[in-house]
Design a protein around this motif. Structure first.
Motif, short mmCIF file in Angstrom:
data_model
loop_
_atom_site.label_atom_id
_atom_site.label_comp_id
_atom_site.label_asym_id
_atom_site.label_seq_id
_atom_site.Cartn_x
_atom_site.Cartn_y
_atom_site.Cartn_z
N GLU A 127 0.90 -1.18 -0.38
CA GLU A 127 0.09 0.16 -0.18
C GLU A 127 0.88 1.32 0.24
O GLU A 127 1.65 1.56 1.23
CB GLU A 127 -0.94 0.03 0.61
CG GLU A 127 -1.88 -0.75 1.42
CD GLU A 127 -2.76 -1.17 2.30
OE1 GLU A 127 -3.26 0.16 2.85
OE2 GLU A 127 -3.22 -1.81 3.70
N VAL A 128 0.83 1.84 -1.17
CA VAL A 128 2.00 3.12 -0.84
C VAL A 128 1.46 3.88 0.22
O VAL A 128 0.11 4.81 -0.07
CB VAL A 128 0.97 3.95 -2.57
CG1 VAL A 128 1.98 5.20 -1.85
CG2 VAL A 128 1.74 2.88 -3.98
N GLU A 129 1.79 4.60 0.97
CA GLU A 129 1.37 5.22 1.84
C GLU A 129 1.85 7.28 1.25
O GLU A 129 3.35 7.60 1.96
CB GLU A 129 2.11 5.15 2.95
CG GLU A 129 1.70 3.73 3.78
CD GLU A 129 2.20 3.44 5.11
OE1 GLU A 129 3.37 4.51 5.75
OE2 GLU A 129 2.87 1.86 4.91
N LYS A 130 1.08 7.43 0.80
CA LYS A 130 0.87 8.45 0.07
C LYS A 130 0.64 9.91 1.19
O LYS A 130 -0.90 9.89 1.98
CB LYS A 130 0.13 9.16 -1.46
CG LYS A 130 0.76 10.42 -2.12
CD LYS A 130 0.01 9.52 -3.16
CE LYS A 130 -0.31 11.35 -4.41
NZ LYS A 130 -0.84 12.78 -3.12
N LYS A 131 1.49 11.17 1.28
CA LYS A 131 1.31 12.43 2.28
C LYS A 131 0.80 13.27 1.01
O LYS A 131 0.64 13.08 -0.12
CB LYS A 131 2.22 12.78 3.51
CG LYS A 131 2.26 12.01 3.80
CD LYS A 131 3.85 11.92 4.84
CE LYS A 131 4.33 10.22 5.77
NZ LYS A 131 5.61 11.14 6.24
N PRO A 132 0.27 14.22 1.65
CA PRO A 132 -0.92 15.14 1.00
C PRO A 132 0.47 15.56 0.00
O PRO A 132 -0.30 15.86 -1.23
CB PRO A 132 -0.98 16.34 1.71
CG PRO A 132 -1.03 16.12 2.93
CD PRO A 132 -0.30 14.30 3.02
N ASN A 133 1.56 16.18 0.08
CA ASN A 133 2.91 16.96 -0.93
C ASN A 133 3.48 15.66 -2.14
O ASN A 133 4.18 16.06 -2.51
CB ASN A 133 3.26 17.93 -0.01
CG ASN A 133 2.56 18.76 0.59
OD1 ASN A 133 2.08 19.13 -0.07
ND2 ASN A 133 3.68 19.40 1.65
N ASP A 134 3.23 14.36 -1.75
CA ASP A 134 3.64 13.20 -1.87
C ASP A 134 3.78 13.32 -3.43
O ASP A 134 2.30 13.43 -3.94
CB ASP A 134 3.30 11.84 -1.99
CG ASP A 134 4.49 11.17 -0.23
OD1 ASP A 134 5.39 12.62 0.40
OD2 ASP A 134 4.67 10.63 0.17
N LYS A 135 4.56 12.94 -4.77
CA LYS A 135 4.42 12.70 -6.02
C LYS A 135 4.29 11.36 -6.06
O LYS A 135 4.81 10.35 -5.92
CB LYS A 135 4.94 13.78 -7.02
CG LYS A 135 5.43 15.39 -6.22
CD LYS A 135 4.20 16.30 -6.32
CE LYS A 135 4.58 16.90 -6.66
NZ LYS A 135 5.32 17.73 -5.26
N CYS A 136 3.23 10.96 -7.26
CA CYS A 136 3.87 9.53 -7.27
C CYS A 136 3.49 9.36 -9.02
O CYS A 136 3.01 10.52 -10.26
CB CYS A 136 2.10 7.95 -7.31
SG CYS A 136 1.45 9.16 -5.48
N PHE A 137 4.69 8.32 -9.98
CA PHE A 137 4.83 8.55 -10.86
C PHE A 137 4.16 6.47 -10.87
O PHE A 137 5.28 6.47 -10.49
CB PHE A 137 6.14 8.26 -11.30
CG PHE A 137 6.21 10.32 -10.86
CD1 PHE A 137 5.91 11.34 -11.70
CD2 PHE A 137 6.26 10.46 -10.00
CE1 PHE A 137 6.22 12.08 -11.77
CE2 PHE A 137 6.63 12.17 -9.05
CZ PHE A 137 6.83 12.54 -10.32
N SER A 138 4.04 5.93 -12.70
CA SER A 138 3.65 4.85 -13.17
C SER A 138 5.90 4.10 -13.16
O SER A 138 5.34 3.50 -13.08
CB SER A 138 3.08 4.61 -13.70
OG SER A 138 3.52 5.33 -14.93
#
Length: 156
Positions: A127-138
């Protein structure tokens, strides 16, 4: 910032200077997660290769991953006794070395945001623990480690 690192069994110790020491890049590719372990990802830092000093180099070995059926020129250095992932060196960028944050013994700064990359390769159980300012890339982001540090005024 001077980074001090070691393997788990203590056979290998190293130091390297880094202007970009924030552990923000979480890589979920199969090579990183399978060779470095962790939470389904690995975190690489950036250092200046010319400053890398290794104690116990004879206790290291190198793995070249097979990517798309071809051997990668990137050298993944690890301890041949305890299998700790230590750093990655790639001759295509000879001025750089990328120590694994997990091998660093120095106190590292906490990043204000993180980049989750190669998410198309992540395991289904992660599970990606993404915080509000995090960026995600495939795949890979266009922003380099140096550019990320400069954008956030975090160079050391």
């Amino acid at each position: 910032m001077l980074l001090e690192g070691s393997c788990h069994c203590g056979s290998v110790k190293f130091t390297v200077s880094s202007a970009y020491p924030y552990p923000f890049n979480l890589c979920y590719c199969s090579v990183c997660r399978k060779t470095a372990g962790g939470g389904g990802f690995a975190i690489n830092l950036s250092g200046r290769y010319e400053t890398l000093i290794i104690e116990g180099k004879e206790h290291t070995s190198i793995y070249h991953a097979i990517i798309d059926g071809k051997e990668s020129p990137a050298e993944r250095h690890f301890c041949k006794h305890c299998a700790s992932a230590l750093w990655v060196y790639d001759s295509r960028w000879p001025e750089l070395v990328h120590p694994f944050a997990s091998a660093i013994d120095s106190e590292l700064p906490i990043p204000p945001e993180r980049t989750h990359l190669m998410l198309r390769s992540k395991s289904s159980w992660v599970e990606v623990e993404k915080k509000p300012n995090d960026k995600c890339f495939s795949e890979y982001p266009e922003e380099s480690i140096a550019q990320w540090h400069k954008r956030l005024s975090l160079e050391k």
